[in-house]
Design a protein around this motif. Sequence first.
Motif, PDB file in Angstrom:
ATOM      1  N   ALA A 137       5.237   4.810  51.204  1.00 42.19           N
ATOM      2  CA  ALA A 137       6.516   4.287  52.196  1.00 42.19           C
ATOM      3  C   ALA A 137       6.061   5.414  53.366  1.00 42.19           C
ATOM      4  O   ALA A 137       5.903   6.770  53.120  1.00 42.19           O
ATOM      5  N   LEU A 138       6.020   5.052  54.585  1.00 42.24           N
ATOM      6  CA  LEU A 138       5.815   5.957  55.840  1.00 42.24           C
ATOM      7  C   LEU A 138       7.028   6.258  56.511  1.00 42.24           C
ATOM      8  O   LEU A 138       7.835   5.166  56.569  1.00 42.24           O
ATOM      9  N   ASP A 139       7.236   7.251  56.844  1.00 44.23           N
ATOM     10  CA  ASP A 139       8.408   7.964  57.967  1.00 44.23           C
ATOM     11  C   ASP A 139       8.096   7.526  59.226  1.00 44.23           C
ATOM     12  O   ASP A 139       7.344   8.371  59.876  1.00 44.23           O
ATOM     13  N   VAL A 140       8.797   6.707  59.659  1.00 42.98           N
ATOM     14  CA  VAL A 140       8.253   5.953  60.988  1.00 42.98           C
ATOM     15  C   VAL A 140       8.563   7.347  61.961  1.00 42.98           C
ATOM     16  O   VAL A 140       7.652   7.599  63.095  1.00 42.98           O
ATOM     17  N   GLY A 141       9.579   7.950  62.027  1.00 42.79           N
ATOM     18  CA  GLY A 141       9.867   9.016  62.797  1.00 42.79           C
ATOM     19  C   GLY A 141       9.002  10.157  62.845  1.00 42.79           C
ATOM     20  O   GLY A 141       8.439  10.635  63.861  1.00 42.79           O
ATOM     21  N   ALA A 142       8.502  10.519  61.633  1.00 40.17           N
ATOM     22  CA  ALA A 142       7.378  11.487  61.352  1.00 40.17           C
ATOM     23  C   ALA A 142       6.251  11.032  62.025  1.00 40.17           C
ATOM     24  O   ALA A 142       5.411  12.108  62.427  1.00 40.17           O
ATOM     25  N   GLY A 182      -2.385  -8.237  56.301  1.00 37.84           N
ATOM     26  CA  GLY A 182      -1.638  -7.325  57.088  1.00 37.84           C
ATOM     27  C   GLY A 182      -1.311  -5.905  56.550  1.00 37.84           C
ATOM     28  O   GLY A 182      -0.886  -5.034  57.324  1.00 37.84           O
ATOM     29  N   THR A 183      -1.832  -5.457  55.382  1.00 45.25           N
ATOM     30  CA  THR A 183      -1.453  -4.181  54.884  1.00 45.25           C
ATOM     31  C   THR A 183      -2.347  -3.231  55.880  1.00 45.25           C
ATOM     32  O   THR A 183      -1.486  -1.985  56.051  1.00 45.25           O
ATOM     33  N   HIS A 184      -3.396  -3.623  56.368  1.00 45.24           N
ATOM     34  CA  HIS A 184      -4.148  -2.708  57.149  1.00 45.24           C
ATOM     35  C   HIS A 184      -3.531  -2.342  58.317  1.00 45.24           C
ATOM     36  O   HIS A 184      -4.051  -1.182  58.742  1.00 45.24           O
ATOM     37  N   VAL A 185      -2.586  -3.177  58.866  1.00 41.26           N
ATOM     38  CA  VAL A 185      -2.188  -2.599  60.150  1.00 41.26           C
ATOM     39  C   VAL A 185      -1.455  -1.095  60.017  1.00 41.26           C
ATOM     40  O   VAL A 185      -1.341  -0.416  61.038  1.00 41.26           O
ATOM     41  N   ALA A 186      -0.988  -0.534  58.776  1.00 39.54           N
ATOM     42  CA  ALA A 186      -0.586   0.735  58.666  1.00 39.54           C
ATOM     43  C   ALA A 186      -1.578   1.685  59.239  1.00 39.54           C
ATOM     44  O   ALA A 186      -1.030   3.036  59.516  1.00 39.54           O
ATOM     45  N   LEU A 187      -2.778   1.487  59.337  1.00 43.16           N
ATOM     46  CA  LEU A 187      -3.752   2.259  60.026  1.00 43.16           C
ATOM     47  C   LEU A 187      -3.308   2.781  61.355  1.00 43.16           C
ATOM     48  O   LEU A 187      -3.714   3.766  61.798  1.00 43.16           O
ATOM     49  N   ARG A 211      -3.805   8.201  52.756  1.00 42.71           N
ATOM     50  CA  ARG A 211      -2.247   8.532  53.215  1.00 42.71           C
ATOM     51  C   ARG A 211      -1.748   7.253  53.490  1.00 42.71           C
ATOM     52  O   ARG A 211      -0.466   7.126  53.286  1.00 42.71           O
ATOM     53  N   LEU A 212      -2.450   6.366  54.277  1.00 43.22           N
ATOM     54  CA  LEU A 212      -1.489   5.075  54.756  1.00 43.22           C
ATOM     55  C   LEU A 212      -1.649   4.039  54.000  1.00 43.22           C
ATOM     56  O   LEU A 212      -0.773   3.068  54.060  1.00 43.22           O
ATOM     57  N   LEU A 213      -2.770   3.797  53.197  1.00 40.74           N
ATOM     58  CA  LEU A 213      -3.150   2.542  52.531  1.00 40.74           C
ATOM     59  C   LEU A 213      -2.948   2.654  51.236  1.00 40.74           C
ATOM     60  O   LEU A 213      -3.100   1.681  50.274  1.00 40.74           O
ATOM     61  N   GLY A 214      -2.956   3.804  50.467  1.00 40.63           N
ATOM     62  CA  GLY A 214      -3.001   3.905  49.159  1.00 40.63           C
ATOM     63  C   GLY A 214      -4.431   3.807  48.316  1.00 40.63           C
ATOM     64  O   GLY A 214      -4.469   3.471  47.111  1.00 40.63           O
ATOM     65  N   LEU A 215      -5.366   3.807  49.212  1.00 39.72           N
ATOM     66  CA  LEU A 215      -6.615   3.837  48.565  1.00 39.72           C
ATOM     67  C   LEU A 215      -7.201   5.029  48.382  1.00 39.72           C
ATOM     68  O   LEU A 215      -7.329   5.944  49.242  1.00 39.72           O
ATOM     69  N   ALA A 216      -7.791   5.207  47.353  1.00 37.07           N
ATOM     70  CA  ALA A 216      -8.536   6.568  46.776  1.00 37.07           C
ATOM     71  C   ALA A 216      -9.781   6.309  46.362  1.00 37.07           C
ATOM     72  O   ALA A 216     -10.186   5.446  45.570  1.00 37.07           O
ATOM     73  N   VAL A 217     -10.716   7.371  46.402  1.00 42.49           N
ATOM     74  CA  VAL A 217     -12.065   7.429  46.142  1.00 42.49           C
ATOM     75  C   VAL A 217     -11.987   7.868  44.658  1.00 42.49           C
ATOM     76  O   VAL A 217     -11.713   8.948  44.204  1.00 42.49           O
ATOM     77  N   ALA A 218     -12.520   7.032  43.789  1.00 39.90           N
ATOM     78  CA  ALA A 218     -12.573   7.396  42.354  1.00 39.90           C
ATOM     79  C   ALA A 218     -13.997   7.669  41.945  1.00 39.90           C
ATOM     80  O   ALA A 218     -14.188   8.697  41.110  1.00 39.90           O
ATOM     81  N   VAL A 219     -14.892   7.252  42.706  1.00 41.46           N
ATOM     82  CA  VAL A 219     -16.381   7.519  42.442  1.00 41.46           C
ATOM     83  C   VAL A 219     -16.984   7.852  43.991  1.00 41.46           C
ATOM     84  O   VAL A 219     -16.980   6.948  44.589  1.00 41.46           O
ATOM     85  N   ARG A 220     -17.934   8.874  44.176  1.00 39.87           N
ATOM     86  CA  ARG A 220     -18.387   9.023  45.198  1.00 39.87           C
ATOM     87  C   ARG A 220     -19.806   9.443  44.779  1.00 39.87           C
ATOM     88  O   ARG A 220     -20.195  10.367  44.206  1.00 39.87           O
ATOM     89  N   GLU A 221     -20.947   8.921  45.426  1.00 41.18           N
ATOM     90  CA  GLU A 221     -22.428   9.301  45.306  1.00 41.18           C
ATOM     91  C   GLU A 221     -23.060   9.272  46.684  1.00 41.18           C
ATOM     92  O   GLU A 221     -23.237   8.234  47.369  1.00 41.18           O
ATOM     93  N   ASP A 222     -23.712  10.442  47.224  1.00 43.97           N
ATOM     94  CA  ASP A 222     -24.270  10.058  48.437  1.00 43.97           C
ATOM     95  C   ASP A 222     -25.866  10.364  48.365  1.00 43.97           C
ATOM     96  O   ASP A 222     -26.446  10.715  47.208  1.00 43.97           O
ATOM     97  N   GLY A 223     -26.588   9.653  49.225  1.00 39.20           N
ATOM     98  CA  GLY A 223     -27.836   9.741  49.249  1.00 39.20           C
ATOM     99  C   GLY A 223     -28.667   8.721  48.198  1.00 39.20           C
ATOM    100  O   GLY A 223     -29.716   8.932  47.755  1.00 39.20           O
TER     101      GLY A 223
END
Length: 380
Positions: free
Chosen positions: A187-192, A44-49, A80-92
Amino acid sequence: MVVTMPSETVDRTWSPVLDGVHAAELDCLQANLAVLADRHHGAGTHVALGAAPRFAPAFPPDGPPSLDVPLDGRLTEASRLLGLAVAVREDGVDGPALRRLAAAHGPLYVVGDAHTMPWVPYFGQKHMEHSFLLTAVGDSCTVVDAYHNDTPWGSARPAVWRMAVADFDAAAPKSSAFAVTASAVPALDVGAELAASARALGFVDRYVEAVREHGDRPAGWDALVLDVWLVARTRALHARWLARAGVDDGGRAARGAAAWLTLAAQTYVAMRRARRGGGMSGALVDRVHELLVADRDLAVELAVRSAVVGALATVLELDPAGVAGPLRELPRFNSFRLVDVIERVEAALRVELDPDDLATGDLRDVDALAGLFRRAVSGP
């Protein structure tokens, strides 16, 4: 080329996570970010999306408007919403490189071309950006994909697939790979969040005007079908988030989401018929406008109510559940505190009341004060 279809399997780690994801309310980029969030933080964490149904149309100079959210936008939301951060990115990168990255960093979030992915119905049919998770490599590769959709070429449902290494490499000839880390869920500010969503819907009229300008062209029909499909999913997840956040709208958000789902089916049928001649019905665009205006009105109402109740609760040191009725009957209320409340609500909603409004009877109770701000937000 002979294509070996992957074998669907049950995975002790990932299959239970897939069972808890509301995949029919997510697009093909969100779905597997949702899986990562629930894997790290629980079902259910993903519902924050659903907290951020930002209406952000793009207006290209030579084509129809689009509500499609690009990959970088989805990654920003996930951070911003789930706390997931990209540590490594490689394209192509190709299949062998993906396997090396997965061996070094663990499960990868991968985005490539659905046209080459045999586990989705777009395989060999349509070029489009699509995500999946590469969760294990070795003698075979394990792919997790939570995408849920029905297409002209078949249905996609969340599942885990096991593939031979050579077949996986063929399925991912050129992709972007992301090693994703998980920190605490913000933690999300619901009003914001409600206020930001309401402000974003200020583009409704411009968007609908642009839709009408391209309503006689196939590119415009295709874009509208995709946009309505995307809004339907966005609104469904938003309604779910509102319910979880305890924002009681009497079920209006859920009913609005259901109306969008109905319109998505109608728009698709109309597009298929338009391709046989005659163009898209203007009545469908009218309905799009009607539903967007209803979304805007509800967003404003919820944002204003949240801001007013929140400000009164903070200033008067009350439980928000008890903030109702005549203002002068609220504990510790006086005119000095009312000034503080008004300034807090103005800051939250980014509006400023006209001085003449402050001399009206709209300052008598909570509902009237909310109505005053609603008019200010909805005005020119």
